[in-house]
Write a protein that holds these residues in place. Structure first.
Motif, PDB file in Angstrom:
ATOM      1  N   TRP A 173      42.302  17.023  41.321  1.00 19.21           N
ATOM      2  CA  TRP A 173      41.621  15.666  40.633  1.00 19.21           C
ATOM      3  C   TRP A 173      42.401  16.160  38.854  1.00 19.21           C
ATOM      4  CZ3 TRP A 173      37.608  15.138  37.353  1.00 19.21           C
ATOM      5  CH2 TRP A 173      37.638  13.553  36.892  1.00 19.21           C
ATOM      6  N   CYS A 174      41.608  17.376  38.904  1.00 19.10           N
ATOM      7  CA  CYS A 174      41.950  16.862  37.396  1.00 19.10           C
ATOM      8  C   CYS A 174      43.644  16.665  37.101  1.00 19.10           C
ATOM      9  CB  CYS A 174      41.602  18.691  36.372  1.00 19.10           C
ATOM     10  SG  CYS A 174      40.225  19.105  37.519  1.00 19.10           S
ATOM     11  N   TYR A 175      44.222  17.489  37.393  1.00 25.76           N
ATOM     12  CA  TYR A 175      45.513  17.406  36.904  1.00 25.76           C
ATOM     13  C   TYR A 175      46.168  15.749  36.989  1.00 25.76           C
ATOM     14  CZ  TYR A 175      50.716  17.452  37.117  1.00 25.76           C
ATOM     15  OH  TYR A 175      52.014  17.471  36.379  1.00 25.76           O
ATOM     16  N   VAL A 176      45.711  14.904  37.966  1.00 23.37           N
ATOM     17  CA  VAL A 176      46.086  13.513  38.316  1.00 23.37           C
ATOM     18  C   VAL A 176      44.845  12.773  37.057  1.00 23.37           C
ATOM     19  CG1 VAL A 176      45.751  11.697  39.214  1.00 23.37           C
ATOM     20  CG2 VAL A 176      46.333  13.677  40.361  1.00 23.37           C
ATOM     21  N   ARG A 177      44.229  13.702  37.098  1.00 29.21           N
ATOM     22  CA  ARG A 177      43.404  13.134  35.644  1.00 29.21           C
ATOM     23  C   ARG A 177      44.036  12.925  34.074  1.00 29.21           C
ATOM     24  NH1 ARG A 177      37.643  12.161  33.415  1.00 29.21           N
ATOM     25  NH2 ARG A 177      37.850  11.775  31.203  1.00 29.21           N
ATOM     26  N   GLY A 178      44.663  14.170  33.675  1.00 35.29           N
ATOM     27  CA  GLY A 178      45.362  14.623  32.864  1.00 35.29           C
ATOM     28  C   GLY A 178      46.638  13.992  32.558  1.00 35.29           C
ATOM     29  N   ARG A 179      47.140  14.166  33.566  1.00 36.43           N
ATOM     30  CA  ARG A 179      48.849  13.274  33.500  1.00 36.43           C
ATOM     31  C   ARG A 179      48.403  12.215  33.461  1.00 36.43           C
ATOM     32  NH1 ARG A 179      52.545  13.267  32.459  1.00 36.43           N
ATOM     33  NH2 ARG A 179      54.642  12.915  34.171  1.00 36.43           N
ATOM     34  N   THR A 180      47.190  10.956  33.721  1.00 43.38           N
ATOM     35  CA  THR A 180      47.374   9.706  33.125  1.00 43.38           C
ATOM     36  C   THR A 180      46.841   9.529  31.865  1.00 43.38           C
ATOM     37  OG1 THR A 180      45.929   9.449  35.756  1.00 43.38           O
ATOM     38  CG2 THR A 180      45.246   7.882  34.142  1.00 43.38           C
ATOM     39  N   ASN A 181      46.161  11.151  31.281  1.00 45.88           N
ATOM     40  CA  ASN A 181      45.488  10.338  30.009  1.00 45.88           C
ATOM     41  C   ASN A 181      47.128  10.930  28.954  1.00 45.88           C
ATOM     42  OD1 ASN A 181      43.122  10.280  30.605  1.00 45.88           O
ATOM     43  ND2 ASN A 181      43.011  12.595  30.401  1.00 45.88           N
ATOM     44  N   LEU A 182      47.193  11.612  29.128  1.00 48.36           N
ATOM     45  CA  LEU A 182      48.857  11.364  28.813  1.00 48.36           C
ATOM     46  C   LEU A 182      49.412  10.461  28.515  1.00 48.36           C
ATOM     47  CD1 LEU A 182      50.113  15.047  30.069  1.00 48.36           C
ATOM     48  CD2 LEU A 182      49.253  14.956  27.705  1.00 48.36           C
ATOM     49  N   LEU A 183      49.853   9.511  30.029  1.00 47.31           N
ATOM     50  CA  LEU A 183      50.739   8.331  29.847  1.00 47.31           C
ATOM     51  C   LEU A 183      50.572   6.953  29.063  1.00 47.31           C
ATOM     52  CD1 LEU A 183      51.603   8.323  33.840  1.00 47.31           C
ATOM     53  CD2 LEU A 183      53.397   8.908  31.678  1.00 47.31           C
ATOM     54  N   GLN A 184      48.959   7.185  28.912  1.00 42.64           N
ATOM     55  CA  GLN A 184      48.050   6.810  27.773  1.00 42.64           C
ATOM     56  C   GLN A 184      47.511   7.068  26.564  1.00 42.64           C
ATOM     57  OE1 GLN A 184      43.657   6.454  30.702  1.00 42.64           O
ATOM     58  NE2 GLN A 184      45.030   5.025  31.842  1.00 42.64           N
ATOM     59  N   GLY A 185      47.601   8.197  26.043  1.00 46.55           N
ATOM     60  CA  GLY A 185      48.299   8.358  25.044  1.00 46.55           C
ATOM     61  C   GLY A 185      47.189   9.262  24.151  1.00 46.55           C
ATOM     62  N   LYS A 186      46.267   9.776  25.396  1.00 46.10           N
ATOM     63  CA  LYS A 186      45.274  10.884  25.782  1.00 46.10           C
ATOM     64  C   LYS A 186      45.504  12.118  25.692  1.00 46.10           C
ATOM     65  CE  LYS A 186      42.416   6.674  26.959  1.00 46.10           C
ATOM     66  NZ  LYS A 186      40.799   6.810  28.565  1.00 46.10           N
ATOM     67  N   ARG A 187      44.490  12.658  25.464  1.00 47.52           N
ATOM     68  CA  ARG A 187      44.350  14.549  25.868  1.00 47.52           C
ATOM     69  C   ARG A 187      44.212  14.731  26.896  1.00 47.52           C
ATOM     70  NH1 ARG A 187      40.895  16.979  20.751  1.00 47.52           N
ATOM     71  NH2 ARG A 187      41.524  16.772  19.004  1.00 47.52           N
ATOM     72  N   GLY A 188      45.901  15.550  27.822  1.00 49.68           N
ATOM     73  CA  GLY A 188      45.249  15.377  28.989  1.00 49.68           C
ATOM     74  C   GLY A 188      46.406  16.915  29.554  1.00 49.68           C
ATOM     75  N   TRP A 189      46.333  17.844  28.681  1.00 54.85           N
ATOM     76  CA  TRP A 189      47.052  19.683  28.172  1.00 54.85           C
ATOM     77  C   TRP A 189      45.998  20.461  29.641  1.00 54.85           C
ATOM     78  CZ3 TRP A 189      51.342  20.059  30.027  1.00 54.85           C
ATOM     79  CH2 TRP A 189      52.836  19.302  29.918  1.00 54.85           C
ATOM     80  N   GLY A 190      44.599  19.866  28.414  1.00 51.18           N
ATOM     81  CA  GLY A 190      43.225  20.615  29.201  1.00 51.18           C
ATOM     82  C   GLY A 190      43.066  20.405  30.350  1.00 51.18           C
TER      83      GLY A 190
END
Length: 642
Positions: free
Chosen positions: A172-189
């Motif tokens: 779930w964290c991985y999906v959240r991070g990848r979604t954030n990256l696609l939206q231009g937000k921080r997601g690598w954490g």
């Protein structure tokens, strides 16, 4: 304000529905809470003194956490929870099973969050109609599926359930991070927390959590497709998976391959590496069949009666199963763009079995190995029944099938839970379903003996001997039935059946160092030491000699030493055997402790000090330091000569 109220209502409805799901899970599993411990519960829990933590002492808790005999990694988090159960309720199977059910229910909540996040990430537009039910279908079908009964009600398999808490959360964290990256937000954490944190936490309970990066690769390949915000391939993701998967795969293969190719790796099995690979193709297809078409008549804890495939051709040829698996893989690849969740589900099913259905010399079949794999199947099935184009054309049919599947799962799980409600009912059910299972037939006989209380006048006496005879005659059976009949006969005061001792020794000559063979020798030694079994000493000595005919074995020699010390009173023989067992396996802490205690009792101080020093070096984090301190306190004054 009106908008916030409208938003709050769906959230409240979702929370209430999830609460109802948790209640349903507990209600369906409730009948099985009254059952007893079984099979590997004994070596891991009941026969493991380190689990019996009775005070807030750091040394005790550390010893409990590092006491699992199931793995060299010790599975400390899972063992900690078992020790916690014991601390509050002792060896109460009901409390331990309820803890398992609670963990499974919590995983269901994580599965819902994960599937909903995946559906939103994979959607090309608004999610409407029956498609909105996909997270509910996948979660309910997964949570109430009967294949999970052995993972939930089989106490020691808490290791599997607990290991997947960080796996589901990590994905779930991985999906959240990848979604954030696609939206231009921080997601690598989020990505790092999901993959690295989830894998590390899961590994503390069971090694199956190490497959988390592979599951994440499936999400990346079929849902996000390695794309960045600009729609182009994201090179950092490719680098991430090279380090997470390719490098460990090469290193792991280099470490594992020589070990599995060594004939000794399968010495304790009745199959070779070649046999295992052929048979597992059929098993993985059977797992799929049991998932899609749940059948209470074939499900159970014991599947040691599964027929092994010895060749490519014949009545148990793996070729049809391999064709099915290949077709499944090809089908998943073909729909990867149109139905990414179907492709992901198929990928997850294969990925979940890469550890237990390939080259590692594990036992062939266990249902709890589908704890994650089952999610892949219901995800793909739900997407087809609720979201695919043909499902929109015949919605009544597909939605009805989805509902029927859930109802069948719930009903079958309830029936299986009822089978676990008592030791005798469980044992009778397993033996009836699997009459060619050496374990199931023996456990039924053992349950009858336990109920009889070794009463010579018990009305179960005739049925006990019949059940033991059935267990003895099952092809490939261990020494456990012979041992049980010898002990039962001795305890009710009758002569054993002619040839029973010879039958026991014949099996020991074939396979003396196996865990079940050692359990047999331990049980007979304990019975004799407690003056409950008047076994003829020469029969016992001949039995130990039969166990050592294939060569010295540290475990057998330690049991033999206990018999020499506590039954024969022969300390020189016991000392010689314990010295030899320690020489064969110096890293075994219990062997060292046994020898040190005997040396102390015999006044051999210097030799005892040497072994105490060795004991301090074993384990992790000074695991055996407290035990070494206690043994050092019992050192006597040095003896003159010995």
């Amino acid at each position: 304000m009106m908008f916030s109220r409208l938003q709050a209502r769906p959230r409240l409805a979702t929370c209430l529905a999830l609460f109802a799901l948790v209640v349903s899970i507990v209600a369906i599993y409730w009948p099985g809470l009254g059952g007893s411990f079984v099979f590997d519960d004994y070596p891991n829990l009941l026969d493991n003194p380190a689990v019996r933590v009775d005070k807030l002492d750091a040394g005790q808790w550390l010893s409990a956490m590092l006491s699992s005999p199931a793995s060299s990694l010790q599975r400390p988090l899972a063992m900690f929870t078992f020790a916690l159960n014991y601390f509050f309720t002792g060896y109460d199977a009901w409390a331990m099973k309820l803890t398992n059910v609670g963990m499974h229910a919590f995983n269901a909540l994580l599965v819902f969050a994960l599937v909903r996040a995946l559906q939103r990430a994979a959607a090309k537009g608004p999610i409407e109609g029956a498609a909105r039910a996909l997270p509910w279908f996948a979660t309910i079908a997964w949570a109430l599926h009967p294949l999970h009964v052995t993972a939930v009600l089989y106490v020691v398999q808490r290791m599997e359930v607990l290991a997947h808490v960080p796996v589901f959360a990590g994905l779930w964290c991985y999906v959240r991070g990848r979604t954030n990256l696609l939206q231009g937000k921080r997601g690598w954490g989020w990505i790092a927390l999901g993959i690295l944190g989830g894998s590390a936490m899961g590994l503390l309970s069971k090694e199956s959590a190490l497959l988390l990066p592979l599951y994440a690769l499936g999400i990346e390949a079929f849902v996000f497709r390695f794309r960045g915000r600009d729609g182009k391939r994201e090179p950092h993701l490719l680098t991430l998976y090279i380090w997470l998967l390719a490098v460990p795969l090469v290193a792991g293969t280099a470490w594992l391959l020589p070990r599995v190719m060594d004939p000794a790796a399968f010495a304790g099995r009745d199959f070779t590496l070649h046999d295992r690979l052929l048979t597992e193709a059929r098993i993985v297809v059977d797992y799929l069949r049991w998932t899609v078409f749940p059948d209470v008549r074939v499900m159970g804890l014991y599947h040691d009666d599964y027929v092994i495939s010895r060749s490519w051709w014949g009545p148990h040829s793996p070729i049809p199963a391999m064709v099915v698996l290949l077709a499944l893989a090809v089908g998943g690849w073909m729909v990867r763009k149109s139905r990414p969740l179907v492709a992901l589900g198929i990928f997850w099913y294969f990925a979940a079995h890469t550890m237990t259905a390939t080259v590692v010399p594990l036992e062939l079949v266990f249902e709890h190995r589908n704890y994650f794999a089952l999610l892949g199947v219901v995800l793909a099935l739900g997407d087809l029944l609720l979201c695919a184009n043909f499902a929109q054309r015949i919605p009544i049919v597909t939605r009805t099938l989805a509902l029927i599947f859930i109802l069948v799962c719930a009903a079958t799980t309830l029936m299986r839970a009822n089978e676990w409600d008592s030791l005798l009912r469980f044992a009778r059910s397993e033996a009836t379903k699997h009459p060619n299972s050496a374990r199931a037939t023996y456990e039924y006989a053992r349950a009858l003996i336990g109920i009889s209380g070794y009463d010579p006048k018990s009305p179960l006496r005739k049925e006990i001997f019949r059940a033991l005879d059935v267990a003895r005659r099952v092809p490939g059976s261990s020494t456990l039935p012979e041992q049980a009949e010898l002990i039962y006969s001795a305890r009710i005061g009758i002569e054993p059946a002619p040839g029973l001792w010879d039958a026991l020794r014949a099996k020991l000559r074939i396979r003396s160092g196996g865990p079940q063979e050692q359990l047999s020798l331990i049980a007979m030694t304990n019975c004799a030491a407690q003056d409950l079994c008047a076994f003829p000493p020469q029969e016992m000595l001949d039995t130990f000699q039969a166990g050592l005919e294939r060569g010295p074995h540290a475990g057998v020699m330690t049991i033999y030493a206990n018999y020499a010390l506590h039954v024969l009173g022969d300390r020189p023989l016991g000392l010689r055997l314990l010295r030899e067992s320690v020489a064969l396996d110096p890293s075994n802490a219990q062997f060292q402790v046994n020898l040190i205690k005997l040396l102390n009792s015999m006044g051999l101080v210097e030799e005892s000090r040497q072994h105490i020093a060795v004991l301090r070096t074993l384990g992790r984090l000074d695991q055996y330091g407290p035990a070494a301190d206690e043994l050092e306190k019992t050192l006597p004054a040095p003896a003159t000569t010995r």
